[in-house]
Design an enzyme around this catalytic site. Structure first.
Site, short mmCIF file in Angstrom:
data_model
loop_
_atom_site.label_atom_id
_atom_site.label_comp_id
_atom_site.label_asym_id
_atom_site.label_seq_id
_atom_site.Cartn_x
_atom_site.Cartn_y
_atom_site.Cartn_z
N GLU A 176 0.82 -1.23 0.00
CA GLU A 176 0.00 0.00 0.00
C GLU A 176 0.84 1.27 0.00
OE1 GLU A 176 -2.60 0.50 3.41
OE2 GLU A 176 -3.64 2.16 2.48
N LYS A 218 -2.45 -1.90 -3.31
CA LYS A 218 -3.50 -1.03 -2.76
C LYS A 218 -3.06 0.41 -2.91
CE LYS A 218 -5.98 -0.12 1.54
NZ LYS A 218 -6.74 -0.74 2.63
P1 13P Z 1 -9.07 4.49 3.85
O1 13P Z 1 -9.92 3.79 2.82
O2 13P Z 1 -9.89 5.11 4.95
O3 13P Z 1 -8.09 5.41 3.23
O4 13P Z 1 -8.23 3.38 4.59
C1 13P Z 1 -7.59 2.41 3.85
C2 13P Z 1 -6.49 1.85 4.64
O5 13P Z 1 -6.42 0.68 4.86
C3 13P Z 1 -5.44 2.76 5.15
O6 13P Z 1 -4.30 2.02 5.46
#
Ligand code: 13P
Length: 346
Positions: A176, A218
């Protein structure tokens, strides 16, 4: 490490019409969310809230994986079943946030992510609770001078090291890299920064020999800064996001699941839906892994009150269903005003 194990997890997490729920708020973030509805954050109120979301009837029709926070692994549903076990029972893959939050580079707004030390041992422990995938979040701040090459490099290296360790332990890594929405920057700037960040992440994943076919990305969407004047519309966000992803993400990667990153629930759904109505060929599955954009309506409907429990669950399921429709390009704005029972898909 067993390749079969990783492949079977991917199969459970890449399912047409479904996405991933991020319910992995740290105790500190959970306290912020609960404070927004005037609920004190205790281990029990956090359990109650997670129980509401994770036992919402029909969640498994729209959600195929849930990212949990360590505390939740040993908490139980109202029926006395451990949360990861409950999820496995209904065919949803349990996963776990394994990073240990952010730290600042000295004298800078930029940050790196903690948690590589002892990661292998922690993964073995989480596996015993039934976790089959993990998540690690790196952040990038857009300002006049950032993100710097140094921060882009360091975060890419750490994401790749984390992904490699996960795969060695039979855990699918969610990688991510979040380009933060905070600021007044234009979509153009976000476009350039996101492309650079993703190129570096994939270069490091390659260096570390991470199997892309057993990895999930992600990312944040390519979007104008939250405080920018003249913010880009839904169409432009969808087109720019697809352009960057096609330029930077190899086709062996099975799935891209976006974070919502401060978008409203409606915006996050509309953007995802538009990506699926552009008429473009997408080499990977494109779906969601939202936290706030999936949970906010439920939190607001629940308000911490027992009598609102069903309303909270309904609000969650409605949002999950709308996002499921968006992954198939079947969401329309007027659905926002329809009752869940009336949501008819043409
Ligand atoms: P948000 O969709 O609220 O941005 O959170 C996603 C997430 O897992 C942040 O690490």
């Amino acid at each position: 490490m067993s390749m079969e194990e990783l492949k079977s997890t991917i199969k459970g997490m890449v399912v047409v019409g479904k996405g991933i729920l991020a319910a992995d708020e740290s105790a500190k973030t959970a306290a912020k969310r609960l404070a927004s509805i005037n609920v004190e954050s205790t281990e029990e109120t956090r359990r109650q809230y997670r129980n509401l979301i994770l036992t919402a009837p029909g969640i498994e029709n729209y959600i195929c994986g849930v990212i949990l926070f360590e505390e939740t692994l040993s908490q139980k549903t109202d029926n006395g079943i451990l949360f990861p076990e409950h999820l496995s029972n209904i065919g949803v893959v349990p996963g776990i946030k394994v990073d240990e939050g952010l730290a600042e580079f000295e004298g800078s707004v930029e940050q790196y992510t903690k948690g590589l030390d002892g990661l292998g041992e922690r993964l073995e422990k989480y596996k015993k609770f039934g976790c089959r995938f993990a998540k690690w979040r790196a952040v990038y701040h857009i300002t006049e001078n950032t993100p710097t090459e140094m921060a882009i490099k360091r975060n890419a290296q750490d994401l790749a090291k984390y992904a490699k360790i996960c795969q060695q332990h039979g855990i699918v890594p969610i990688v991510e890299p979040e380009v933060l929405i905070d600021g007044t920057h234009s979509i153009d700037t976000c476009h350039k920064v996101t492309e650079k960040v993703l190129n570096e992440v994939f270069a490091e994943l390659k260096k570390q020999d991470v199997m892309l076919e057993c990895t999930i990305l992600k990312p944040s969407m390519v979007i104008s800064g939250k405080e920018a004047g003249n913010r880009a519309n839904v169409d432009e966000v969808a087109k720019r996001t697809m352009k960057v992803l096609k330029a930077a993400v190899p086709s062996q990667l099975p799935s891209i699941n976006f974070l919502s990153g401060g978008q409203t629930p409606q915006e996050a759904t509309a953007h995802l839906n538009r990506m699926h109505t552009l008429g473009e060929h997408l080499p990977w599955y494109v779906s969601f892994s939202y936290a706030r954009a999936l949970q906010d309506p439920a939190l607001k409907a629940w308000k911490g009150k027992e009598e609102n429990f069903n309303a909270g669950q309904q609000a969650f399921i409605k949002r999950a269903k709308l996002n499921s429709l968006a992954t198939m390009g079947k969401y329309t704005e007027d659905m926002e005003n329809q009752d869940l029972d009336m949501l008819i898909v043409q």
